[in-house]
Design a protein around this motif. Structure first.
Motif, mmCIF file in Angstrom:
data_model
loop_
_atom_site.group_PDB
_atom_site.id
_atom_site.type_symbol
_atom_site.label_atom_id
_atom_site.label_comp_id
_atom_site.label_asym_id
_atom_site.label_seq_id
_atom_site.Cartn_x
_atom_site.Cartn_y
_atom_site.Cartn_z
ATOM 1 N N TYR A 213 123.157 6.147 126.740
ATOM 2 C CA TYR A 213 123.208 5.701 125.351
ATOM 3 C C TYR A 213 122.575 6.691 124.382
ATOM 4 O O TYR A 213 122.819 6.634 123.197
ATOM 5 C CB TYR A 213 122.515 4.337 125.211
ATOM 6 C CG TYR A 213 121.009 4.383 125.270
ATOM 7 C CD1 TYR A 213 120.270 4.412 124.108
ATOM 8 C CD2 TYR A 213 120.323 4.410 126.474
ATOM 9 C CE1 TYR A 213 118.898 4.459 124.141
ATOM 10 C CE2 TYR A 213 118.959 4.458 126.518
ATOM 11 C CZ TYR A 213 118.244 4.476 125.350
ATOM 12 O OH TYR A 213 116.883 4.534 125.385
ATOM 13 N N LEU A 214 121.768 7.623 124.881
ATOM 14 C CA LEU A 214 121.054 8.543 123.999
ATOM 15 C C LEU A 214 121.449 9.986 124.346
ATOM 16 O O LEU A 214 120.860 10.608 125.215
ATOM 17 C CB LEU A 214 119.551 8.337 124.165
ATOM 18 C CG LEU A 214 118.651 8.905 123.085
ATOM 19 C CD1 LEU A 214 119.026 8.344 121.725
ATOM 20 C CD2 LEU A 214 117.218 8.575 123.377
ATOM 21 N N LYS B 215 122.686 12.441 119.419
ATOM 22 C CA LYS B 215 122.025 11.275 118.830
ATOM 23 C C LYS B 215 120.541 11.560 118.598
ATOM 24 O O LYS B 215 119.972 11.153 117.576
ATOM 25 C CB LYS B 215 122.204 10.055 119.751
ATOM 26 C CG LYS B 215 121.616 8.800 119.201
ATOM 27 C CD LYS B 215 122.303 8.364 117.937
ATOM 28 C CE LYS B 215 121.699 7.066 117.445
ATOM 29 N NZ LYS B 215 122.204 6.696 116.131
ATOM 30 N N TYR C 220 113.130 4.404 118.308
ATOM 31 C CA TYR C 220 114.554 4.129 118.491
ATOM 32 C C TYR C 220 114.808 3.504 119.858
ATOM 33 O O TYR C 220 115.525 2.511 119.986
ATOM 34 C CB TYR C 220 115.374 5.408 118.343
ATOM 35 C CG TYR C 220 116.833 5.205 118.636
ATOM 36 C CD1 TYR C 220 117.676 4.666 117.671
ATOM 37 C CD2 TYR C 220 117.374 5.522 119.878
ATOM 38 C CE1 TYR C 220 119.017 4.453 117.938
ATOM 39 C CE2 TYR C 220 118.709 5.310 120.151
ATOM 40 C CZ TYR C 220 119.521 4.784 119.180
ATOM 41 O OH TYR C 220 120.852 4.556 119.446
ATOM 42 N N ARG C 221 114.197 4.060 120.893
ATOM 43 C CA ARG C 221 114.384 3.551 122.252
ATOM 44 C C ARG C 221 113.805 2.139 122.401
ATOM 45 O O ARG C 221 114.389 1.296 123.068
ATOM 46 C CB ARG C 221 113.753 4.497 123.271
ATOM 47 C CG ARG C 221 114.512 5.817 123.366
ATOM 48 C CD ARG C 221 113.844 6.804 124.297
ATOM 49 N NE ARG C 221 113.817 6.286 125.663
ATOM 50 C CZ ARG C 221 113.065 6.805 126.624
ATOM 51 N NH1 ARG C 221 112.289 7.842 126.374
ATOM 52 N NH2 ARG C 221 113.085 6.306 127.830
ATOM 53 N N ALA D 117 113.552 -0.119 120.027
ATOM 54 C CA ALA D 117 114.473 -1.036 119.339
ATOM 55 C C ALA D 117 115.696 -1.321 120.208
ATOM 56 O O ALA D 117 116.163 -2.470 120.292
ATOM 57 C CB ALA D 117 114.890 -0.452 117.998
ATOM 58 N N HIS D 118 116.203 -0.287 120.870
ATOM 59 C CA HIS D 118 117.368 -0.457 121.737
ATOM 60 C C HIS D 118 117.041 -1.381 122.908
ATOM 61 O O HIS D 118 117.816 -2.296 123.230
ATOM 62 C CB HIS D 118 117.839 0.911 122.243
ATOM 63 C CG HIS D 118 118.995 0.827 123.177
ATOM 64 N ND1 HIS D 118 120.274 0.614 122.738
ATOM 65 C CD2 HIS D 118 119.061 0.916 124.527
ATOM 66 C CE1 HIS D 118 121.090 0.575 123.786
ATOM 67 N NE2 HIS D 118 120.368 0.761 124.889
ATOM 68 N N LEU D 119 115.905 -1.168 123.556
ATOM 69 C CA LEU D 119 115.528 -1.997 124.697
ATOM 70 C C LEU D 119 115.211 -3.431 124.281
ATOM 71 O O LEU D 119 115.481 -4.378 125.024
ATOM 72 C CB LEU D 119 114.333 -1.383 125.436
ATOM 73 C CG LEU D 119 114.628 -0.097 126.200
ATOM 74 C CD1 LEU D 119 113.359 0.449 126.809
ATOM 75 C CD2 LEU D 119 115.689 -0.312 127.247
ATOM 76 N N THR D 120 114.660 -3.603 123.098
ATOM 77 C CA THR D 120 114.367 -4.950 122.598
ATOM 78 C C THR D 120 115.658 -5.738 122.417
ATOM 79 O O THR D 120 115.734 -6.917 122.783
ATOM 80 C CB THR D 120 113.593 -4.868 121.278
ATOM 81 O OG1 THR D 120 112.401 -4.120 121.496
ATOM 82 C CG2 THR D 120 113.234 -6.238 120.751
ATOM 83 N N GLU D 121 116.674 -5.092 121.874
ATOM 84 C CA GLU D 121 117.970 -5.757 121.712
ATOM 85 C C GLU D 121 118.571 -6.108 123.069
ATOM 86 O O GLU D 121 119.166 -7.169 123.235
ATOM 87 C CB GLU D 121 118.936 -4.875 120.913
ATOM 88 C CG GLU D 121 118.583 -4.759 119.454
ATOM 89 C CD GLU D 121 118.565 -6.119 118.762
ATOM 90 O OE1 GLU D 121 119.494 -6.933 118.992
ATOM 91 O OE2 GLU D 121 117.618 -6.378 118.010
ATOM 92 N N HIS D 122 118.434 -5.217 124.042
ATOM 93 C CA HIS D 122 118.938 -5.472 125.387
ATOM 94 C C HIS D 122 118.239 -6.689 125.994
ATOM 95 O O HIS D 122 118.885 -7.543 126.626
ATOM 96 C CB HIS D 122 118.708 -4.239 126.270
ATOM 97 C CG HIS D 122 119.000 -4.469 127.716
ATOM 98 N ND1 HIS D 122 120.273 -4.468 128.225
ATOM 99 C CD2 HIS D 122 118.172 -4.716 128.762
ATOM 100 C CE1 HIS D 122 120.224 -4.706 129.526
ATOM 101 N NE2 HIS D 122 118.953 -4.858 129.874
ATOM 102 N N THR E 177 113.473 -3.520 133.003
ATOM 103 C CA THR E 177 113.609 -2.997 131.647
ATOM 104 C C THR E 177 112.406 -3.393 130.803
ATOM 105 O O THR E 177 111.925 -2.619 129.987
ATOM 106 C CB THR E 177 114.911 -3.513 131.000
ATOM 107 O OG1 THR E 177 116.006 -3.067 131.792
ATOM 108 C CG2 THR E 177 115.061 -2.989 129.590
#
Length: 91
Positions: A2-3, A7, A36-37, A39-44, A54
């Protein structure tokens, strides 16, 4: 993944955290990338509540970011305040 490197460059340039074109190791750059990472993991984790590996990775990232913020606060309080305001992180 994803990164991608494109990006990452976009994240660094987005808020002006790079001191020069090849700067990826400064505290500001690393904090922006960790944010950024995180925020991405929180959404996951909002959709996959039982993904404990995770969650462990997320907690490690939060700790790394906290350590960098503490370092920056001790080293240069103005840079610390600027990045806190720019990223919207609270202590």
């Amino acid at each position: 993944m994803y990164l991608t490197s494109e990006k990452k460059q976009e994240i660094f340039k987005e808020k002006g955290f790079q001191k020069n074109q090849s700067d990826t190791g400064s505290a500001e750059s690393q904090i922006a990338l960790f944010t950024y990472r995180i925020a991405h993991l929180t959404e996951h984790l909002k959709t996959h509540k039982k993904d404990y590996s995770t969650r462990l990775g997320l907690l490690k990232l939060v700790g790394k970011r906290r350590n960098l913020l503490t370092y920056l606060q001790k080293k240069d309080i103005n840079r610390y305040r600027a990045i806190i305001a720019e990223l919207g992180i609270r202590k």
